[in-house]
Design an enzyme around this catalytic site. Structure first.
Site, PDB file in Angstrom:
ATOM      1  N   ASP A 102       7.227  -7.562   4.929  1.00 39.93           N
ATOM      2  CA  ASP A 102       7.621  -8.330   3.755  1.00 39.93           C
ATOM      3  C   ASP A 102       6.702  -9.550   3.773  1.00 39.93           C
ATOM      4  O   ASP A 102       6.765 -10.376   4.692  1.00 39.93           O
ATOM      5  CB  ASP A 102       9.087  -8.752   3.865  1.00 39.93           C
ATOM      6  CG  ASP A 102       9.580  -9.512   2.640  1.00 39.93           C
ATOM      7  OD1 ASP A 102       8.744 -10.098   1.925  1.00 39.93           O
ATOM      8  OD2 ASP A 102      10.804  -9.544   2.413  1.00 39.93           O
ATOM      9  N   LYS A 128       1.075 -15.552 -10.549  1.00 40.25           N
ATOM     10  CA  LYS A 128      -0.093 -14.657 -10.503  1.00 40.25           C
ATOM     11  C   LYS A 128      -1.384 -15.464 -10.421  1.00 40.25           C
ATOM     12  O   LYS A 128      -2.321 -15.093  -9.704  1.00 40.25           O
ATOM     13  CB  LYS A 128      -0.092 -13.747 -11.732  1.00 40.25           C
ATOM     14  CG  LYS A 128      -0.853 -12.446 -11.527  1.00 40.25           C
ATOM     15  CD  LYS A 128      -0.184 -11.566 -10.501  1.00 40.25           C
ATOM     16  CE  LYS A 128      -1.083 -10.394 -10.150  1.00 40.25           C
ATOM     17  NZ  LYS A 128      -0.544  -9.583  -9.059  1.00 40.25           N
ATOM     18  N   ALA A 147       0.800  -1.227   0.000  1.00 42.63           N
ATOM     19  CA  ALA A 147       0.000   0.000   0.000  1.00 42.63           C
ATOM     20  C   ALA A 147       0.828   1.271   0.000  1.00 42.63           C
ATOM     21  O   ALA A 147       0.275   2.356   0.129  1.00 42.63           O
ATOM     22  CB  ALA A 147      -0.938   0.003   1.216  1.00 42.63           C
ATOM     23  N   SER A 148       2.130   1.160  -0.165  1.00 42.47           N
ATOM     24  CA  SER A 148       2.959   2.363  -0.121  1.00 42.47           C
ATOM     25  C   SER A 148       2.959   3.129  -1.441  1.00 42.47           C
ATOM     26  O   SER A 148       3.389   4.275  -1.495  1.00 42.47           O
ATOM     27  CB  SER A 148       4.402   2.009   0.265  1.00 42.47           C
ATOM     28  OG  SER A 148       4.969   1.120  -0.667  1.00 42.47           O
ATOM     29  N   GLY A 185       1.268   3.047  -5.915  1.00 36.84           N
ATOM     30  CA  GLY A 185       0.497   2.422  -6.979  1.00 36.84           C
ATOM     31  C   GLY A 185      -0.947   2.111  -6.636  1.00 36.84           C
ATOM     32  O   GLY A 185      -1.639   2.882  -5.965  1.00 36.84           O
ATOM     33  N   TYR A 228       5.914 -16.285 -14.150  1.00 31.55           N
ATOM     34  CA  TYR A 228       5.082 -15.188 -13.657  1.00 31.55           C
ATOM     35  C   TYR A 228       3.610 -15.564 -13.707  1.00 31.55           C
ATOM     36  O   TYR A 228       2.852 -15.305 -12.754  1.00 31.55           O
ATOM     37  CB  TYR A 228       5.323 -13.922 -14.476  1.00 31.55           C
ATOM     38  CG  TYR A 228       4.338 -12.813 -14.174  1.00 31.55           C
ATOM     39  CD1 TYR A 228       4.314 -12.200 -12.916  1.00 31.55           C
ATOM     40  CD2 TYR A 228       3.419 -12.388 -15.125  1.00 31.55           C
ATOM     41  CE1 TYR A 228       3.399 -11.197 -12.628  1.00 31.55           C
ATOM     42  CE2 TYR A 228       2.504 -11.382 -14.846  1.00 31.55           C
ATOM     43  CZ  TYR A 228       2.496 -10.780 -13.599  1.00 31.55           C
ATOM     44  OH  TYR A 228       1.583  -9.786 -13.319  1.00 31.55           O
TER      45      TYR A 228
END
Length: 411
Positions: free
Chosen positions: A73, A171, A17-18, A20, A167
């Site tokens: 993390d 995802k 949430a820091s 984007g 990836y």
């Protein structure tokens, strides 16, 4: 999407949430007066990426919410558990979990080192499962329990696996958490859903992948935060769980038909770069045409002629600007291998493998290749839609966009 106040006093635990999309969702909820746990690992300013958990918390407070920054993390079980316990101690519980933290490496199998593979799977799949597991005991006590994963619909079209299988698996692991947990907790009052963007969203991550010009073909993170808000204000019900939402469909279902407001450049609102994992109707149509027609290329000598023209335009100036060697694996009617050396001397190009180690290898059909070099197909959208496969240095591959633009008038 107008704020309704329905999230006032609710507590949201948001990973990543820091900056984007995660921060945009936090700010949207904050305008209702929500409590936000800013769970991310950026405590000190990053040299390339904007924002920290503390700067995000400050913005949340200014927007009208309450914030609690936590160094997390998502690979670390103890850090997650500690952050969850802190959230409960500070705000009395957790109502909503947004699993937004994610890692990406768009590399094919032979170019994916296991350290990068492990990072993606530990953050995307394991991190989502672990954070959900730690939050669920408190979500089960809430009368407004939601889990929202920023992950795609499960699309088994091979084109989404072949260029970057590691990836895609990582995802899709997030999406499989939705599929399984939605059913597991269907009768326990917890709605578990996924949200994914129709187009590229302009964030630091997409800019690092495709370059700063990607903003011209992307939407703002606010389209995702508005769509997330529309989902999260709903009362948890059995028929509102296990869904894979697409941002613009959510907004249109809520009466928002003017999507131009979300485009970074409104003039390009109809020419946006599609995101991964969504098969556009146009792609389905094109695939069908390609399966039934065999004469789609511009001519048997189109690619040799194109490289002959490019050779006459090369110069030390272009080499100095680009500093990259490209190899092209062309499929289709004009199958073959070609190279473009824009790193050495005055530049060179021709048939065959690159004379030195290429910085990027691009694979595409011959018609798409000629369309790209003649300006009818942009490199970034071609890559995002699966028409162009890239191995090696993605940033250098995307430099071709500027080169093609400068050469277009002379080709």
């Amino acid at each position: 999407m107008i704020n309704t106040g329905k999230l006032a006093g609710r507590t949201l635990f948001i990973t990543g949430a820091s900056r984007g999309i995660g921060k945009a969702i936090a700010l949207k909820a904050a305008r209702d007066g929500a409590n936000i746990i800013v769970a991310a690992k950026t405590a000190a300013p990053h040299p390339k990426l904007p924002g920290t958990i503390y700067s995000a918390a400050e913005e949340i407070e200014k927007a009208g919410g309450k914030a609690h920054p936590c160094i997390v993390d998502v690979r670390d079980e103890h850090q997650i558990r500690h952050a969850v316990e802190n959230a409960v101690a500070k705000f009395g519980g957790i109502d909503i979990l947004v699993n937004n933290a994610s890692a990406i490496s768009l590399t094919p199998t032979l170019n994916t080192d296991m350290k990068r593979y492990d990072l993606m799977h530990q953050i995307n799949t394991r991190g989502t499962f672990l954070t959900s597991k730690e939050c669920l005991p408190y979500l089960l006590k809430s009368n407004h329990a939601h889990i929202l994963n920023i992950s795609p619909p499960l699309n088994l079209n091979p084109k989404w696996f072949a260029p970057h299988v590691a990836y895609t698996m990582a995802k899709y692991g997030m999406s499989m958490c939705v599929l399984g947990m939605a059913e597991e907790f269907r009768d326990k009052g917890v709605s578990v859903n996924a949200l994914w963007p129709r187009t590229a969203i302009h964030t630091a991550a997409i800019e690092m992948l495709t370059g700063p010009d990607s903003a011209q073909l992307s939407r703002k993170p606010e389209i995702m935060s508005d769509a997330a808000y529309a989902i999260l204000i709903k009362e948890p019900r059995n028929n509102e769980t296990g869904r894979f939402y697409i941002d613009d469909e959510v907004l249109q279902a809520n009466g928002i038909t003017d999507l131009k407001q979300y485009a970074c450049n409104p003039e390009n609102a109809d020419k946006l770069m599609p995101d991964f994992f969504l098969d556009a109707a146009e792609d389905v149509k094109n695939n069908a045409m390609e399966n039934t027609e065999t004469t789609k290329d511009a001519g048997a000598d189109a690619i040799p002629n194109l490289f002959n023209k490019i050779q006459t335009l090369l110069s030390p100036e272009i080499v100095g600007k680009v500093q990259a060697v490209y190899e092209f694996n062309i499929t289709g009617d004009e199958k073959g291998t070609w190279f473009l050396d824009l790193k050495n001397g005055s530049g060179s190009c021709g048939r065959g493998s690159a004379p030195v180690q290429p910085d990027a290898v691009l694979t595409m059909k011959s018609k798409n290749f000629t369309d790209m070099f003649e300006g009818r197909l942009k490199a970034a959208p071609a890559f995002m839609s699966g028409k162009l496969k890239i191995s090696g240095d993605l940033q250098k591959a995307m430099k071709l966009e500027k080169l093609m633009k400068s050469l277009k008038s002379r080709l």
